[in-house]
Design an enzyme around this catalytic site. Structure first.
Site, mmCIF file in Angstrom:
data_model
loop_
_atom_site.group_PDB
_atom_site.id
_atom_site.type_symbol
_atom_site.label_atom_id
_atom_site.label_comp_id
_atom_site.label_asym_id
_atom_site.label_seq_id
_atom_site.Cartn_x
_atom_site.Cartn_y
_atom_site.Cartn_z
ATOM 1 N N HIS A 1 -7.241 -5.869 -0.777
ATOM 2 C CA HIS A 1 -6.073 -5.061 -0.428
ATOM 3 C C HIS A 1 -5.397 -5.619 0.817
ATOM 4 O O HIS A 1 -5.791 -5.330 1.945
ATOM 5 C CB HIS A 1 -6.533 -3.621 -0.199
ATOM 6 C CG HIS A 1 -5.431 -2.631 -0.068
ATOM 7 N ND1 HIS A 1 -4.651 -2.224 -1.136
ATOM 8 C CD2 HIS A 1 -4.971 -1.954 1.016
ATOM 9 C CE1 HIS A 1 -3.768 -1.331 -0.715
ATOM 10 N NE2 HIS A 1 -3.936 -1.148 0.585
ATOM 11 N N SER B 1 0.833 -1.197 0.000
ATOM 12 C CA SER B 1 0.000 0.000 0.000
ATOM 13 C C SER B 1 0.877 1.259 0.000
ATOM 14 O O SER B 1 1.738 1.405 -0.858
ATOM 15 C CB SER B 1 -0.959 -0.046 1.198
ATOM 16 O OG SER B 1 -1.970 0.914 1.083
#
Length: 411
Positions: free
Chosen positions: A389, A248
């Protein structure tokens, strides 16, 4: 907050006062609505491999001045070892864990090192963690971080968080394949909050960052290089075979660290999205305007000029990936992580390939976006996996395979 006020003032002076509107606008996820764009050529004016270093320097300087921000000085680069750490066996004796503390710019960085027992010059994965070393392994000897922690009650670490992120780290698999793992809490270097750069290592600097100077991502990247300096003093770890990895926002960080510091032998970006591996000009999922508004401390103030104005960027993220060349780099996406624009991440990896080919490397073998859970690995690796994610066992399996091929010469 001071940083946010300075961002708004700069935004108004450059005629992008609609920044708040961009933040509230519904993000686009429709490929048919992506604006027409032309990507800058990383090889513009280049005809031979011998010309690449000068072109690389130009691209690196553009990214530093217009996006991530320059490190203002190397005055505070020196590190010192505050605590060498006590070594203990973990994972049934197959690994040794120790926790050296190094000091950088007056800030203590608490490292967690886990390496194969009796290792000799082992390659290593170096990566920040999001909530403290105690979340990586459930071990009572790992102290809770005392620094500011995002997304936690009172922004403080808790005992119940021990081992809470273990599923994202695959520590035993890393050890079983002959690698060491070195991790530290990214908030030790700079807290992930728009605080006007009053805390973290910035407190050691007399002035706040100028418009072309480092935001938090560049600061975190700088910290990784200082940890690499320290690893050069550790006999059991081979500093020439260190892979820097991030997820991320920390995937954006690993890319910028790898671009700036060619000592990193291999670079991994996991779900890094906008400002990381995804093409900015596509404006799908998270956009430049939205990321600058939500996280004004991540990039330098000059990056505000490109809010809803991506076509004027002198670069795009394929050129960031190209800065790793000829070193191996891996970009990973996830099907459900549409915010990070998986297709844009693939395209960036693919459009970096001509630089690798110029330098005699394969680049990314896949001509089209690979099928889900079917990696493509050359000197550039890419996969899109099932799920959302995060960092999963599947991701680590691919990273270890990729690293064994490039750092251990194992096919």
């Amino acid at each position: 907050m001071m940083r946010y006020r300075s961002c708004l003032i700069l935004a108004l002076t450059i005629g992008v006062a609609h920044i708040a509107i961009a933040q509230d606008a519904k993000p686009n996820y429709d490929e048919s609505k992506i604006p027409a764009y032309t990507l800058p050529d990383p090889l513009a004016g280049i005809e031979s491999a011998a010309q690449w270093p000068a072109r690389r320097k130009q691209i690196l300087e553009q990214f530093a001045a217009e996006m991530f921000g320059k490190v203002p000085t190397d005055k505070f680069n020196a590190i010192s070892v505050k605590d060498a750490g006590t070594r203990k066996q973990v994972l049934g004796g197959k690994a040794t864990m120790w926790q050296p503390v190094i000091t950088l710019a007056g800030r203590d960085l608490n490292l967690l090192v886990v390496m194969p027992t009796d290792s000799q010059q082992a390659p290593a994965f170096l990566a920040y963690n999001f909530h403290g070393n105690h979340t990586v392994l459930d071990d009572a000897d790992i102290p809770l971080t005392k620094n500011w922690v995002r997304s936690k009650p009172d922004n403080r670490a808790r005992e119940e968080d021990r081992g809470s992120a273990a599923s994202r780290w695959a520590v035993e698999k890393i050890i079983d394949n002959g690698f060491a793992l070195v991790t530290l809490y990214y908030g030790d270097v700079d807290p992930d909050v728009d605080d006007g750069f009053e805390n973290g290592v910035h407190a050691a600097f007399p002035d706040k960052p100028a418009a072309d100077q480092w935001g938090s991502i560049a600061t975190w990247a700088w910290g990784l290089s200082r940890v690499l300096d320290f690893l050069g003093t550790v006999p059991e770890i081979d500093e020439t075979r260190v892979a820097v990895m991030g997820h991320s926002r920390l995937g954006k960080t690993s890319l910028w660290a790898g671009a700036n510091d060619e000592r990193f032998a291999l670079v991994i970006s996991n779900n890094s999205g906008c400002g990381g591996a995804a093409i900015s000009r596509r404006r799908i999922g998270e956009s430049v305007a939205r990321i600058n508004t939500s996280f004004p401390h991540w990039f330098c103030d000059n990056f505000l000029k490109y809010n809803d104005n991506e076509s004027q960027l002198p670069f795009d993220q394929h050129m960031l990936i190209a800065l790793m060349a000829p070193r191996p780099v891996y970009v990973a996406s996830a099907v459900e992580d549409t915010w990070a624009d998986p297709r844009g991440e693939f395209l960036a990896a693919k459009h970096a390939t001509p630089v690798y080919e110029l330098l005699g490397r394969e680049g990314l073998p896949a001509d089209e976006m690979p099928a889900v859970d079917e990696p493509s690995q050359g000197s550039i690796g890419y996969h899109i996996r099932s799920g959302g994610h995060s960092v999963t066992e599947f991701d680590w399996t691919q990273y270890i395979k990729f690293a064994k091929r490039h750092l251990m010469n194992e096919q």
